[in-house]
Motif scaffolding. Structure first.
Motif, PDB file in Angstrom:
ATOM      1  N   LEU A 115     -30.552  19.797  30.760  1.00  0.00           N
ATOM      2  CA  LEU A 115     -31.059  18.485  30.366  1.00  0.00           C
ATOM      3  C   LEU A 115     -32.110  18.076  31.398  1.00  0.00           C
ATOM      4  CD1 LEU A 115     -31.043  15.955  28.624  1.00  0.00           C
ATOM      5  CD2 LEU A 115     -29.155  15.090  30.029  1.00  0.00           C
ATOM      6  N   ILE A 116     -33.365  18.100  31.002  1.00  0.00           N
ATOM      7  CA  ILE A 116     -34.465  17.773  31.910  1.00  0.00           C
ATOM      8  C   ILE A 116     -34.636  16.260  31.981  1.00  0.00           C
ATOM      9  CG2 ILE A 116     -36.922  18.101  32.414  1.00  0.00           C
ATOM     10  CD1 ILE A 116     -35.217  20.677  32.584  1.00  0.00           C
ATOM     11  N   GLN A 117     -34.547  15.719  33.200  1.00  0.00           N
ATOM     12  CA  GLN A 117     -34.708  14.277  33.405  1.00  0.00           C
ATOM     13  C   GLN A 117     -35.751  13.967  34.467  1.00  0.00           C
ATOM     14  OE1 GLN A 117     -30.856  12.013  33.381  1.00  0.00           O
ATOM     15  NE2 GLN A 117     -29.954  14.055  33.443  1.00  0.00           N
ATOM     16  N   ALA A 118     -36.476  14.995  34.896  1.00  0.00           N
ATOM     17  CA  ALA A 118     -37.472  14.815  35.948  1.00  0.00           C
ATOM     18  C   ALA A 118     -38.875  14.801  35.352  1.00  0.00           C
ATOM     19  CB  ALA A 118     -37.340  15.940  36.977  1.00  0.00           C
ATOM     20  N   GLY A 119     -39.857  14.489  36.182  1.00  0.00           N
ATOM     21  CA  GLY A 119     -41.246  14.489  35.742  1.00  0.00           C
ATOM     22  C   GLY A 119     -41.481  13.459  34.654  1.00  0.00           C
ATOM     23  N   ILE A 120     -42.213  13.840  33.635  1.00  0.00           N
ATOM     24  CA  ILE A 120     -42.515  12.914  32.548  1.00  0.00           C
ATOM     25  C   ILE A 120     -41.252  12.527  31.775  1.00  0.00           C
ATOM     26  CG2 ILE A 120     -43.020  14.622  30.736  1.00  0.00           C
ATOM     27  CD1 ILE A 120     -45.492  12.831  30.042  1.00  0.00           C
ATOM     28  N   TYR A 121     -40.220  13.380  31.849  1.00  0.00           N
ATOM     29  CA  TYR A 121     -38.962  13.086  31.165  1.00  0.00           C
ATOM     30  C   TYR A 121     -38.149  12.002  31.876  1.00  0.00           C
ATOM     31  CZ  TYR A 121     -39.913  16.844  27.979  1.00  0.00           C
ATOM     32  OH  TYR A 121     -40.494  17.620  26.999  1.00  0.00           O
TER      33      TYR A 121
END
Length: 199
Positions: A115-121
């Motif tokens: 689950l990507i929550q970094a950067g633009i996410y």
């Protein structure tokens, strides 16, 4: 072919289409997922979106087929459209870069998916969809034609409203409370936190 105004913006559109294709092709290479799979409805809606984004605009640019449906806008609408479409490409590139191998063309969760929550996410749950909404807004400003200009809005609306609830349900089942918490703090399309940080 009948001579038209603002042909510069047709070149802008074609350039953006090429750049968007390159971004998506590189994303497929990183993820290792190079073909469309998944439910039939999902695939059909993807192909309809490609028609609205690519085929209808190109038919308009290179033929007189849709010429009857032209409308007039001031020249600066094309400048605004140019800004929007290239901003959409920046968002698309950043979203794919931050997602990396976790990207999939259809709504599915792989066994090793994170689950990507970094950067633009960290600002948007669905930056790829946000980039396509920006593209859809830019299209009628660049292509002053009812069919070519609004084909992406019509086509992408079908995909977006069909797919996003199913995608989020799938993510919630895969990641449980982690995804629920992510949904609670991160909006779908409009980066409220970014604007509050700028202020």
């Amino acid at each position: 072919m009948i001579e038209r105004q603002d042909t510069l913006f047709y070149f802008v559109y074609i350039a953006a289409l090429v750049m968007g294709t390159i971004i998506r092709t590189l994303a497929r290479g990183r993820s290792g997922k190079d073909k469309v799979s998944g439910p039939v409805t999902d695939r059909i809606l993807l192909y309809i979106t490609y028609l609205g984004m690519g085929l209808f605009p190109l038919i308009y640019i290179f033929t007189d087929l849709f010429l009857y449906f032209d409308y007039n806008l001031p020249w600066f609408s094309g400048v605004i459209g140019t800004g929007l479409i290239f901003f959409s490409l920046i968002v698309l590139w950043k979203a794919h870069k931050d997602l990396g191998k976790n990207w999939s063309k259809t709504h599915s969760v792989q066994p090793d998916q994170e689950l990507i929550q970094a950067g633009i996410y960290s600002y948007l749950r669905h930056p790829i969809y946000a980039s396509y909404w920006l593209w859809a807004l830019s299209q009628p400003l660049l292509l002053h034609n009812v069919i070519a200009g609004f084909s992406m809005v019509a086509a992408f609306s079908l995909l977006y409203f069909y797919r996003v609830p199913r995608e989020e349900d799938l993510m919630e089942k895969a990641f449980g409370n982690k995804y629920k918490n992510y949904m609670a703090k991160t909006p779908r399309l409009f980066p409220r936190r970014l604007f509050s940080e700028i202020r």
